[in-house]
Design an enzyme around this catalytic site. Structure first.
Site, PDB file in Angstrom:
ATOM      1  N   GLY A  16      58.826  61.226  61.597  1.00  0.00           N
ATOM      2  CA  GLY A  16      58.297  62.283  61.282  1.00  0.00           C
ATOM      3  C   GLY A  16      57.014  62.699  60.230  1.00  0.00           C
ATOM      4  O   GLY A  16      56.567  63.773  59.821  1.00  0.00           O
ATOM      5  N   SER A  17      56.011  61.561  60.703  1.00  0.00           N
ATOM      6  CA  SER A  17      54.959  62.153  59.915  1.00  0.00           C
ATOM      7  C   SER A  17      54.044  63.612  61.050  1.00  0.00           C
ATOM      8  O   SER A  17      53.275  63.742  59.987  1.00  0.00           O
ATOM      9  CB  SER A  17      53.519  60.527  60.095  1.00  0.00           C
ATOM     10  OG  SER A  17      52.695  60.615  61.156  1.00  0.00           O
ATOM     11  N   ASN A  18      54.405  63.474  62.203  1.00  0.00           N
ATOM     12  CA  ASN A  18      53.875  64.718  62.655  1.00  0.00           C
ATOM     13  C   ASN A  18      54.176  65.946  62.020  1.00  0.00           C
ATOM     14  O   ASN A  18      53.757  67.086  62.376  1.00  0.00           O
ATOM     15  CB  ASN A  18      53.554  64.509  64.075  1.00  0.00           C
ATOM     16  CG  ASN A  18      52.439  64.148  64.781  1.00  0.00           C
ATOM     17  OD1 ASN A  18      51.327  64.251  64.598  1.00  0.00           O
ATOM     18  ND2 ASN A  18      52.299  62.625  64.822  1.00  0.00           N
ATOM     19  N   MET A  94      61.780  60.385  71.117  1.00  0.00           N
ATOM     20  CA  MET A  94      61.602  59.780  72.122  1.00  0.00           C
ATOM     21  C   MET A  94      62.494  58.983  73.638  1.00  0.00           C
ATOM     22  O   MET A  94      63.191  58.126  74.013  1.00  0.00           O
ATOM     23  CB  MET A  94      62.492  58.457  71.181  1.00  0.00           C
ATOM     24  CG  MET A  94      61.632  57.887  69.660  1.00  0.00           C
ATOM     25  SD  MET A  94      59.926  57.869  70.627  1.00  0.00           S
ATOM     26  CE  MET A  94      59.625  55.769  71.303  1.00  0.00           C
ATOM     27  N   ARG A  95      63.316  60.319  74.060  1.00  0.00           N
ATOM     28  CA  ARG A  95      63.788  60.525  74.890  1.00  0.00           C
ATOM     29  C   ARG A  95      63.206  61.802  76.442  1.00  0.00           C
ATOM     30  O   ARG A  95      62.666  62.580  75.456  1.00  0.00           O
ATOM     31  CB  ARG A  95      65.105  61.218  74.649  1.00  0.00           C
ATOM     32  CG  ARG A  95      65.937  60.150  73.951  1.00  0.00           C
ATOM     33  CD  ARG A  95      67.584  61.084  73.665  1.00  0.00           C
ATOM     34  NE  ARG A  95      68.302  59.979  73.019  1.00  0.00           N
ATOM     35  CZ  ARG A  95      68.725  58.834  73.292  1.00  0.00           C
ATOM     36  NH1 ARG A  95      68.306  58.723  74.739  1.00  0.00           N
ATOM     37  NH2 ARG A  95      69.585  57.966  72.068  1.00  0.00           N
ATOM     38  N   LEU A  96      63.642  61.341  77.403  1.00  0.00           N
ATOM     39  CA  LEU A  96      62.788  62.351  78.173  1.00  0.00           C
ATOM     40  C   LEU A  96      63.922  63.925  78.259  1.00  0.00           C
ATOM     41  O   LEU A  96      64.825  63.301  78.092  1.00  0.00           O
ATOM     42  CB  LEU A  96      62.601  61.574  79.693  1.00  0.00           C
ATOM     43  CG  LEU A  96      61.770  60.827  79.695  1.00  0.00           C
ATOM     44  CD1 LEU A  96      62.359  60.692  80.981  1.00  0.00           C
ATOM     45  CD2 LEU A  96      60.902  61.803  79.912  1.00  0.00           C
ATOM     46  N   HIS A 114      51.040  62.942  72.329  1.00  0.00           N
ATOM     47  CA  HIS A 114      50.838  61.038  73.271  1.00  0.00           C
ATOM     48  C   HIS A 114      49.557  60.277  72.553  1.00  0.00           C
ATOM     49  O   HIS A 114      48.742  61.430  72.409  1.00  0.00           O
ATOM     50  CB  HIS A 114      51.104  61.474  74.629  1.00  0.00           C
ATOM     51  CG  HIS A 114      51.311  59.885  74.914  1.00  0.00           C
ATOM     52  ND1 HIS A 114      52.664  59.459  74.367  1.00  0.00           N
ATOM     53  CD2 HIS A 114      50.097  59.267  75.708  1.00  0.00           C
ATOM     54  CE1 HIS A 114      52.194  57.975  74.900  1.00  0.00           C
ATOM     55  NE2 HIS A 114      51.135  58.362  75.422  1.00  0.00           N
TER      56      HIS A 114
HETATM   57  C1  GRF Z   1      52.897  59.252  67.109  1.00  0.00           C
HETATM   58  O1  GRF Z   1      52.223  58.819  67.595  1.00  0.00           O
HETATM   59  C2  GRF Z   1      53.196  60.856  68.548  1.00  0.00           C
HETATM   60  O2  GRF Z   1      52.532  60.654  69.718  1.00  0.00           O
HETATM   61  C3  GRF Z   1      53.775  59.897  69.905  1.00  0.00           C
HETATM   62  O3  GRF Z   1      55.265  58.944  68.439  1.00  0.00           O
HETATM   63  C4  GRF Z   1      54.683  58.906  67.547  1.00  0.00           C
HETATM   64  C5  GRF Z   1      55.803  59.950  66.311  1.00  0.00           C
HETATM   65  O4  GRF Z   1      55.022  59.807  64.328  1.00  0.00           O
HETATM   66  N1  GRF Z   1      54.859  61.002  70.477  1.00  0.00           N
HETATM   67  P1  GRF Z   1      55.706  60.541  63.318  1.00  0.00           P
HETATM   68  O5  GRF Z   1      57.258  60.158  63.849  1.00  0.00           O
HETATM   69  O6  GRF Z   1      55.137  62.121  63.575  1.00  0.00           O
HETATM   70  O7  GRF Z   1      54.983  59.635  62.582  1.00  0.00           O
END
Ligand code: GRF
Length: 207
Positions: A16-18, A94-96, A114
């Site tokens: 969850g860093s984003n 991580m799921r479609l 991505h």
């Molecule tokens: C990121 O690299 C994003 O681009 C990809 O999954 C990763 C998630 O990282 N879809 P975080 O959980 O946001 O740290």
């Protein structure tokens, strides 16, 4: 005129860093959004702790609780509806997503980030794939989500030079810093304009 915050849901499966970057961006006044809910399929996701610290409601939707993927997505749709979400932000989910009812209700309102320049290296371990391939350049893509794997129309891309990186982890870390900045800017743009999708082309009109 003040920018009206867009109401978003974040879907995340892990670190969850984003998600954290979006929270921080909102708190800093850089992102005009309100995170109505975090939805996760993983009860151990670090994103949950981050949500709790920020007083964001958490909904856990586990795959094993549903007979089919469609039923799982249908439960997600109900949550999005209940929170009156205007934009669905996938951040390491991580799921479609597969349910037609979800795509019908949230057409061009689901976005993903991505860590590669799509269509190169879709799927998992995109950074490692680029490193192993010997790319000198990779980057990130923010795109609308469709039923495919990292295949929807492209909103934004940023190239990141990786020639100097000594490992796949270094590539990941370098791209991730750019992801955080880019995702904040693009989410904010939704509160300040309209995206139109025509085939694979995405056009933006500021308000
Ligand atoms: C990121 O690299 C994003 O681009 C990809 O999954 C990763 C998630 O990282 N879809 P975080 O959980 O946001 O740290």
């Amino acid at each position: 005129m003040a920018q009206k915050p867009i109401h978003i849901a974040v879907l995340a499966s892990g670190r969850g860093s984003n998600f954290q970057a979006i929270i921080d961006g909102i708190n800093a006044g850089e992102v005009h959004a309100k995170i109505k809910v975090l939805i996760t399929d993983n009860p151990d996701a670090k994103a949950i702790e981050r949500a709790k610290k920020a007083n964001i409601p958490v909904e856990i939707v586990e795959r094993k609780k549903f007979a089919t993927r469609e039923e799982m997505d249908s439960a997600i749709k109900k949550i999005l509806d209940a929170y009156r979400v205007e934009l669905v932000v996938l951040a390491g989910y991580m799921r479609l997503l597969t349910a037609k009812e979800l795509f019908d209700a949230y057409k061009n309102k689901i976005i993903n980030i991505h860590p590669s320049l799509l269509p190169a290296f879709p799927g998992v371990d995109a950074q490692k794939q680029a490193f192993v391939y010997g790319c000198t350049m990779s980057g990130l893509t923010i795109h609308f989500v469709d039923e495919g794997l990292d295949s929807g129309p492209i909103i934004y891309q940023k190239a990141v030079g990786i020639a100097g990186c000594k490992s796949a982890d270094e590539v990941t870390a370098k791209i991730l810093r750019h992801e955080h900045e880019a995702y904040k800017k693009i989410i904010d743009s939704f509160s300040n304009g309209t995206y139109k999708v025509d085939g694979r082309k995405v056009m933006y009109t500021p308000h």
